[in-house]
Design a protein around this motif. Structure first.
Motif, mmCIF file in Angstrom:
data_model
loop_
_atom_site.group_PDB
_atom_site.id
_atom_site.type_symbol
_atom_site.label_atom_id
_atom_site.label_comp_id
_atom_site.label_asym_id
_atom_site.label_seq_id
_atom_site.Cartn_x
_atom_site.Cartn_y
_atom_site.Cartn_z
ATOM 1 N N PRO A 18 27.374 -0.510 36.511
ATOM 2 C CA PRO A 18 26.517 -0.493 35.926
ATOM 3 C C PRO A 18 25.742 -1.717 35.446
ATOM 4 C CG PRO A 18 27.673 1.455 35.512
ATOM 5 C CD PRO A 18 27.992 0.461 36.053
ATOM 6 N N ARG A 19 26.412 -2.014 34.406
ATOM 7 C CA ARG A 19 26.246 -3.036 33.237
ATOM 8 C C ARG A 19 25.745 -4.219 33.256
ATOM 9 N NH1 ARG A 19 30.460 -2.260 28.644
ATOM 10 N NH2 ARG A 19 31.764 -2.626 31.033
ATOM 11 N N VAL A 20 27.131 -4.074 34.695
ATOM 12 C CA VAL A 20 26.344 -5.214 35.556
ATOM 13 C C VAL A 20 24.890 -6.011 36.535
ATOM 14 C CG1 VAL A 20 27.127 -6.893 36.974
ATOM 15 C CG2 VAL A 20 28.597 -6.127 35.162
ATOM 16 N N LYS A 21 25.086 -4.138 37.187
ATOM 17 C CA LYS A 21 23.511 -4.530 37.349
ATOM 18 C C LYS A 21 22.343 -4.288 37.529
ATOM 19 C CE LYS A 21 26.018 -0.745 40.102
ATOM 20 N NZ LYS A 21 26.132 0.692 41.481
ATOM 21 N N ALA A 134 24.632 3.328 30.991
ATOM 22 C CA ALA A 134 24.806 2.245 30.820
ATOM 23 C C ALA A 134 24.326 1.620 30.092
ATOM 24 C CB ALA A 134 25.141 1.543 32.250
ATOM 25 N N LEU A 135 22.692 2.520 30.503
ATOM 26 C CA LEU A 135 21.823 1.890 29.115
ATOM 27 C C LEU A 135 22.168 1.843 27.616
ATOM 28 C CD1 LEU A 135 18.706 3.089 30.954
ATOM 29 C CD2 LEU A 135 19.641 0.727 30.312
ATOM 30 N N GLY A 136 23.348 3.234 27.575
ATOM 31 C CA GLY A 136 23.147 3.295 26.253
ATOM 32 C C GLY A 136 24.444 2.373 25.567
ATOM 33 N N HIS A 137 25.420 1.887 26.327
ATOM 34 C CA HIS A 137 26.012 1.168 26.171
ATOM 35 C C HIS A 137 24.913 -0.552 25.796
ATOM 36 C CE1 HIS A 137 29.901 3.195 25.955
ATOM 37 N NE2 HIS A 137 29.769 3.426 27.019
ATOM 38 N N LEU A 220 29.780 9.699 27.207
ATOM 39 C CA LEU A 220 31.582 9.847 27.525
ATOM 40 C C LEU A 220 31.395 9.168 28.820
ATOM 41 C CD1 LEU A 220 30.730 13.828 27.694
ATOM 42 C CD2 LEU A 220 32.287 12.503 26.104
ATOM 43 N N SER A 221 31.312 8.060 29.140
ATOM 44 C CA SER A 221 31.911 7.322 30.027
ATOM 45 C C SER A 221 31.979 5.720 29.701
ATOM 46 C CB SER A 221 30.288 7.486 31.590
ATOM 47 O OG SER A 221 30.399 7.955 32.151
ATOM 48 N N HIS A 222 32.503 4.972 29.657
ATOM 49 C CA HIS A 222 32.967 3.704 29.031
ATOM 50 C C HIS A 222 33.589 2.999 30.300
ATOM 51 C CE1 HIS A 222 32.528 5.345 25.399
ATOM 52 N NE2 HIS A 222 32.907 6.026 25.340
ATOM 53 N N PHE A 223 33.022 1.657 30.600
ATOM 54 C CA PHE A 223 33.030 1.227 31.308
ATOM 55 C C PHE A 223 34.163 -0.453 30.725
ATOM 56 C CE2 PHE A 223 29.036 2.634 31.728
ATOM 57 C CZ PHE A 223 28.591 3.366 32.938
ATOM 58 N N GLU A 224 35.104 -0.835 32.164
ATOM 59 C CA GLU A 224 35.500 -1.652 31.480
ATOM 60 C C GLU A 224 34.804 -2.397 32.929
ATOM 61 O OE1 GLU A 224 40.054 -2.123 30.972
ATOM 62 O OE2 GLU A 224 39.235 0.015 30.345
ATOM 63 N N ARG A 227 37.713 -7.969 37.644
ATOM 64 C CA ARG A 227 37.534 -9.365 37.592
ATOM 65 C C ARG A 227 36.322 -9.562 38.660
ATOM 66 N NH1 ARG A 227 42.016 -12.467 40.651
ATOM 67 N NH2 ARG A 227 43.211 -11.669 39.096
ATOM 68 N N ILE A 228 36.295 -8.179 39.975
ATOM 69 C CA ILE A 228 35.487 -7.982 40.873
ATOM 70 C C ILE A 228 34.010 -7.897 39.692
ATOM 71 C CG2 ILE A 228 35.569 -5.857 40.620
ATOM 72 C CD1 ILE A 228 34.383 -8.122 43.254
ATOM 73 N N ASP A 229 33.704 -7.790 38.517
ATOM 74 C CA ASP A 229 32.126 -7.348 38.448
ATOM 75 C C ASP A 229 32.298 -9.097 37.662
ATOM 76 O OD1 ASP A 229 31.893 -4.572 38.810
ATOM 77 O OD2 ASP A 229 33.608 -3.847 37.088
ATOM 78 N N LEU A 230 33.415 -9.231 36.749
ATOM 79 C CA LEU A 230 32.723 -10.543 36.309
ATOM 80 C C LEU A 230 32.222 -11.693 37.529
ATOM 81 C CD1 LEU A 230 35.244 -11.549 33.628
ATOM 82 C CD2 LEU A 230 33.029 -11.062 33.314
#
Lengths: 252, 204
Positions: A18-21, A134-137, A220-224, A227-230
């Motif tokens: 979601p951060r990418v989006k 995601a916005l929090g991150h 509580l949600s963390h994102f990693e 490769r596909i995201d990058l």
């Protein structure tokens, strides 16, 4: 009350970080909102449609959504062609439509819809709570995120509360119309909704204090990034960069 | 009353975003952690209330209620409206990301203004005075919002002048309606829950 209409699905975009989006949606919106060259706008529409195809959303639902969103744009179509100075195209009684005026409204329409379609494809495919994390991150102030989470959480609760109050009115044969009685009753309904919210908020506050809340809000949600995201991030940034260069660097 | 994406010119968008950022910063500073649930639940309540269709002649309108929101939330109106509009932008695609700043300011600035102009006086003991001021509060909040909206359009381009004028005129019935609803609603709240308006109970 339906929220997260487009969020169910299993396309590439649904699974993307979601951060990418969010970042892609931001850059895209800003570039398109300030762009005005035809080539750049054509690229924007193509990009939005490509995203829509990748997200595999129901075209019918997206079209219905666009129809609702374009109310303001329809309104502008009534005025701008006649008030924008330029070469005369045709006359309607005392009104003269100009070529430039029509081009201008058309341009606004394209920009607006390109952005909306991209937002549906990028943000609409993420559950709102995930977007909050995601916005929090992404370093949005924690109080604001906190406010967002609580609002989303209680939106549905209060909508049910509203339905209950409304049903109570219907049982007592309330029929809305253009009269003072209707306005007074609806005002009391809103007042009651506020009173119930106020009391509920007090209970929530006490419950939180009981559980040791001290102002810290844990994500509580963390994102990693995978490769596909990058890869997707790079592709989208290249496209958006390409649009920016069509707008500002490459000459007409 | 949302301006769509792609309409406003870059300077207007930037100005709207900057003013909203300042307002939200102020609102967040005034809202300590204890108050977050209250602001959030009331934000949700106003969101739900704005979905109510109020009949007006052959058609119906939605209420904006930013005057009432300002009276109840004060400076927290800025973060509350920002969150409300962000939700509308993400869930229903009304408004958008780049217009979030301008749209928030259009609704939140009149709310805060109402808080300062009417916050104390609508809780007046004299019912006639209180009702009149409550009507003026509901009416003028929408009027200011409509004027700000018109200003955003006209600063974008002179050619928007006619459209902007019609928009303000078209909001006139909504202004009267909001005035009525806010007046009734405040009378109700003063009877049932004056704490909501910052009035503490006298002894007993």
């Amino acid at each position: 009350m339906h929220i997260d209409n487009f969020a169910s699905g299993d396309s590439l975009l649904h699974r993307l970080d979601p951060r990418v989006k969010i970042i892609a949606a931001m850059f895209f919106s800003v570039i398109v909102a300030v762009a005005d060259r035809p080539l750049c706008l054509a690229a924007a529409i193509c990009f939005s449609l490509a995203l829509l195809l990748i997200a595999r959303l129901s075209i019918r639902e997206v079209l219905l959504r666009l129809l609702a969103v374009n109310a303001f744009i329809f309104f502008l179509w009534l005025f701008l062609p006649f008030t924008y100075g330029g070469e005369k195209l045709f006359s309607l009684g005392p009104l003269t439509a100009t070529r430039e005026g029509i081009i201008y409204v058309f341009q606004i329409t394209v920009k607006s819809n390109a952005i909306v379609v991209a937002l549906i494809a990028l943000l609409g495919t993420t559950p709102i709570i995930t977007l909050g994390h995601a916005l929090g991150h992404l370093r949005v102030p924690s109080k604001l995120i906190h406010l967002l989470f609580f609002t989303v959480r209680y939106l549905q609760v209060l909508h049910l509360e509203y339905d209950r109050l409304r049903a109570a009115m219907r049982i007592r044969a309330f029929r809305p119309g253009t009269n003072l009685h209707t306005y007074r009753s609806l005002a009391y309904l809103i007042g009651m909704l506020l009173v119930k919210s106020f009391d509920r908020a007090e209970r929530i506050r006490k419950a939180m204090l009981c559980r040791g809340f001290h102002g810290e809000f844990y994500l509580l949600s963390h994102f990693e990034l995978e490769r596909i995201d990058l890869v997707m991030f790079l592709i989208m940034m290249v496209v958006v960069g390409g649009m920016a260069s069509l707008q500002w660097i490459i000459l007409k | 009353m949302h301006i769509s994406e792609g309409v406003l010119s870059p300077p207007v968008l930037v100005a709207g975003a900057a003013l909203t950022a300042a307002g939200v910063a102020m609102g967040l500073r005034k809202m300590d952690n204890e108050k977050i649930p209250r602001v959030a639940v009331l934000t949700a309540a106003f969101f739900v209330a704005s979905l109510i269709r109020v009949p007006l002649g052959p058609s119906s309108v939605h209420l904006i209620l930013n005057g009432l929101l300002g009276l109840v939330l004060g400076w927290a109106a800025f973060p509350a409206i920002l969150v409300g509009l962000a939700l509308q932008a993400i869930l229903f695609q009304f408004g958008g990301l780049t217009t979030l700043g301008a749209n928030t300011f259009i609704m939140a600035a009149p709310a805060v203004l109402c808080y300062y102009l009417f916050g104390r006086s609508v809780t007046s003991k004299h019912p006639g005075v209180a009702t009149t001021l409550a009507f003026v509060c509901g009416f003028s909040a929408v009027l200011f919002s409509a004027l700000l909206l018109a200003a955003c359009l006209v600063f974008t381009g002179e050619s928007f002048l006619h459209a902007a004028r019609i928009l303000v005129l078209a909001h006139l019935p909504v202004m009267f309606l909001e005035g009525l609803v806010v007046a009734f609603c405040l009378a109700f709240l003063m009877k049932v829950k004056p704490e909501l308006l910052g009035v503490t109970h006298a002894a007993g």
